[in-house]
Design a protein around this motif. Structure first.
Motif, PDB file in Angstrom:
ATOM      1  N   ALA A   1       0.839  -1.200   0.000  1.00 20.50           N
ATOM      2  CA  ALA A   1       0.000   0.000   0.000  1.00 20.50           C
ATOM      3  C   ALA A   1       0.876   1.253   0.000  1.00 20.50           C
ATOM      4  CB  ALA A   1      -0.918  -0.009   1.214  1.00 20.50           C
ATOM      5  N   ASP A   2       1.926   1.254   0.799  1.00 20.16           N
ATOM      6  CA  ASP A   2       2.844   2.403   0.831  1.00 20.16           C
ATOM      7  C   ASP A   2       3.522   2.609  -0.514  1.00 20.16           C
ATOM      8  OD1 ASP A   2       2.181   2.831   3.467  1.00 20.16           O
ATOM      9  OD2 ASP A   2       4.001   1.900   4.290  1.00 20.16           O
TER      10      ASP A   2
ATOM     11  N   ALA B   1       3.197   5.817  -2.782  1.00 24.75           N
ATOM     12  CA  ALA B   1       4.408   6.556  -3.157  1.00 24.75           C
ATOM     13  C   ALA B   1       4.499   6.718  -4.672  1.00 24.75           C
ATOM     14  CB  ALA B   1       5.653   5.863  -2.613  1.00 24.75           C
ATOM     15  N   LYS B   2       4.217   5.633  -5.415  1.00 20.94           N
ATOM     16  CA  LYS B   2       4.240   5.711  -6.873  1.00 20.94           C
ATOM     17  C   LYS B   2       3.185   6.692  -7.371  1.00 20.94           C
ATOM     18  CE  LYS B   2       6.037   1.084  -7.804  1.00 20.94           C
ATOM     19  NZ  LYS B   2       5.707  -0.258  -8.317  1.00 20.94           N
ATOM     20  N   ALA B   3       2.026   6.662  -6.772  1.00 18.28           N
ATOM     21  CA  ALA B   3       0.958   7.572  -7.187  1.00 18.28           C
ATOM     22  C   ALA B   3       1.353   9.018  -6.905  1.00 18.28           C
ATOM     23  CB  ALA B   3      -0.341   7.222  -6.459  1.00 18.28           C
TER      24      ALA B   3
ATOM     25  N   ASN C   1      -6.388   0.162   0.948  1.00 23.25           N
ATOM     26  CA  ASN C   1      -7.353  -0.180   1.998  1.00 23.25           C
ATOM     27  C   ASN C   1      -7.998  -1.532   1.733  1.00 23.25           C
ATOM     28  OD1 ASN C   1      -6.927   2.121   3.504  1.00 23.25           O
ATOM     29  ND2 ASN C   1      -8.502   3.302   2.444  1.00 23.25           N
ATOM     30  N   GLU C   2      -8.280  -1.825   0.470  1.00 24.60           N
ATOM     31  CA  GLU C   2      -8.875  -3.109   0.120  1.00 24.60           C
ATOM     32  C   GLU C   2      -7.899  -4.251   0.425  1.00 24.60           C
ATOM     33  OE1 GLU C   2     -11.040  -3.058  -3.568  1.00 24.60           O
ATOM     34  OE2 GLU C   2     -10.504  -5.143  -3.913  1.00 24.60           O
ATOM     35  N   ILE C   3      -6.629  -4.048   0.123  1.00 24.42           N
ATOM     36  CA  ILE C   3      -5.608  -5.065   0.431  1.00 24.42           C
ATOM     37  C   ILE C   3      -5.512  -5.270   1.940  1.00 24.42           C
ATOM     38  CG2 ILE C   3      -3.110  -5.526   0.389  1.00 24.42           C
ATOM     39  CD1 ILE C   3      -3.072  -4.126  -2.380  1.00 24.42           C
ATOM     40  N   LEU C   4      -5.515  -4.168   2.684  1.00 24.01           N
ATOM     41  CA  LEU C   4      -5.454  -4.277   4.152  1.00 24.01           C
ATOM     42  C   LEU C   4      -6.679  -4.997   4.702  1.00 24.01           C
ATOM     43  CD1 LEU C   4      -3.994  -0.812   5.197  1.00 24.01           C
ATOM     44  CD2 LEU C   4      -2.940  -3.059   5.526  1.00 24.01           C
ATOM     45  N   ARG C   5      -7.862  -4.643   4.193  1.00 24.96           N
ATOM     46  CA  ARG C   5      -9.091  -5.316   4.658  1.00 24.96           C
ATOM     47  C   ARG C   5      -9.013  -6.809   4.374  1.00 24.96           C
ATOM     48  NH1 ARG C   5     -11.653  -0.519   2.886  1.00 24.96           N
ATOM     49  NH2 ARG C   5     -11.965  -1.394   0.804  1.00 24.96           N
TER      50      ARG C   5
ATOM     51  N   GLU D   1      -4.991  13.362  -8.183  1.00 24.29           N
ATOM     52  CA  GLU D   1      -5.907  13.131  -7.057  1.00 24.29           C
ATOM     53  C   GLU D   1      -6.692  11.837  -7.239  1.00 24.29           C
ATOM     54  OE1 GLU D   1      -6.535  17.851  -5.960  1.00 24.29           O
ATOM     55  OE2 GLU D   1      -8.195  16.732  -6.888  1.00 24.29           O
ATOM     56  N   LYS D   2      -7.094  11.583  -8.495  1.00 27.69           N
ATOM     57  CA  LYS D   2      -7.814  10.332  -8.777  1.00 27.69           C
ATOM     58  C   LYS D   2      -6.903   9.116  -8.566  1.00 27.69           C
ATOM     59  CE  LYS D   2     -11.210  12.205 -11.993  1.00 27.69           C
ATOM     60  NZ  LYS D   2     -11.688  12.215 -13.383  1.00 27.69           N
ATOM     61  N   ILE D   3      -5.679   9.251  -9.036  1.00 25.08           N
ATOM     62  CA  ILE D   3      -4.718   8.140  -8.879  1.00 25.08           C
ATOM     63  C   ILE D   3      -4.452   7.879  -7.399  1.00 25.08           C
ATOM     64  CG2 ILE D   3      -2.308   7.457  -9.231  1.00 25.08           C
ATOM     65  CD1 ILE D   3      -2.465   8.917 -11.966  1.00 25.08           C
ATOM     66  N   ILE D   4      -4.258   8.953  -6.644  1.00 26.80           N
ATOM     67  CA  ILE D   4      -4.001   8.793  -5.198  1.00 26.80           C
ATOM     68  C   ILE D   4      -5.213   8.167  -4.523  1.00 26.80           C
ATOM     69  CG2 ILE D   4      -3.658  10.063  -3.036  1.00 26.80           C
ATOM     70  CD1 ILE D   4      -1.843  11.985  -4.646  1.00 26.80           C
ATOM     71  N   ALA D   5      -6.404   8.645  -4.862  1.00 30.13           N
ATOM     72  CA  ALA D   5      -7.621   8.088  -4.250  1.00 30.13           C
ATOM     73  C   ALA D   5      -7.774   6.608  -4.601  1.00 30.13           C
ATOM     74  CB  ALA D   5      -8.842   8.882  -4.701  1.00 30.13           C
ATOM     75  N   ALA D   6      -7.524   6.270  -5.873  1.00 29.21           N
ATOM     76  CA  ALA D   6      -7.620   4.861  -6.292  1.00 29.21           C
ATOM     77  C   ALA D   6      -6.560   4.015  -5.590  1.00 29.21           C
ATOM     78  CB  ALA D   6      -7.470   4.759  -7.809  1.00 29.21           C
TER      79      ALA D   6
END
Length: 173
Positions: A71-72, A76-78, A111-115, A100-105
Motif C-alpha cells: 500500500a505504501d 508513493a508511486k501515485a 485499503n482493500e488489500i489491508l481489509r 488526485e484520482k490516482i491517489i484516491a484509487a
C-alpha cells in the motif's frame, strides 16, 4: 505415537497400581517418573492447531506487513506520478485532477488489500480459536474423568483397608 485417550488410560493404570499412604484416606504413592513420562507424551501429542497458533500469528503479521508495504509503495508511486504531472505547466490543472484520482484509487486499493489481509488473518485465528476450544473441552473432560477415577480408587483402597465395602460406608453416613 499413542492417542491422548490411550495416554490418559495409562495414567488411570498408574493410579490403579498406586499404593495408599498409611494413615491417609485420600493420598496414594505413584511412580513420579512414570507419571511424568506419560504427561510429557500427552504434551507432545497436543493437536497441531495449538502448536501452529504461533505460526499463524507470524503469518498474519507478515501478511499485514506485506500489505502495508505494498500500500505504501502504491501510494508513493501515485504521489511521484502526481508530482511529475503537476510539474508540467501546460497540463497543470488536468494533471492535478488525475493525480488526485490516482491517489484516491491507490488509497482505496491499499485499503482493500489491508481489509483482505485482516479478514484472512481473522478467519485463520477464528478457526484456530475454535480448534483450541474444542481440544480444551476434551482436556477438561479427561481431567474430570481422571479425578473421578482417583476418587473411586481412593474409596476402594480405603474400603480395602478398613474391611468395608464402599456401599457400607455410604450406609453408615
Amino acid at each position: 505415537m499413542r492417542s491422548i485417550e490411550e495416554l490418559l488410560a495409562n495414567v488411570d493404570d498408574i493410579m490403579d497400581r498406586a499404593k495408599a499412604v498409611p494413615f491417609s484416606s485420600d493420598k496414594c504413592i505413584v511412580d513420579a517418573r512414570e507419571l511424568n513420562a506419560v504427561i510429557d507424551e500427552i504434551r507432545m501429542n497436543l493437536p497441531q492447531e495449538i502448536h501452529q497458533s504461533k505460526a499463524v500469528m507470524t503469518d498474519r503479521d507478515n501478511i499485514i506487513a506485506g500489505a502495508t508495504k505494498e500500500a505504501d509503495e502504491i501510494t508513493a508511486k501515485a504521489q511521484e506520478r502526481a508530482r511529475a504531472l503537476v510539474n508540467q505547466e501546460a497540463v497543470f490543472k488536468e494533471a492535478k485532477e488525475k493525480a488526485e484520482k490516482i491517489i484516491a484509487a491507490a488509497e482505496e486499493q491499499a485499503n482493500e488489500i489491508l481489509r483482505g489481509a485482516f479478514t484472512f488473518s481473522d478467519n485463520i485465528l477464528l478457526d484456530t480459536e475454535n480448534a483450541v476450544n474444542q481440544n480444551l473441552e476434551t482436556v477438561r473432560q479427561a481431567r474430570k474423568n481422571l479425578r473421578s477415577a482417583v476418587k473411586t480408587r481412593v474409596a476402594a483402597n480405603r474400603a480395602k483397608q478398613t474391611g468395608k465395602t464402599p456401599d457400607s460406608d455410604a450406609a453408615q453416613e
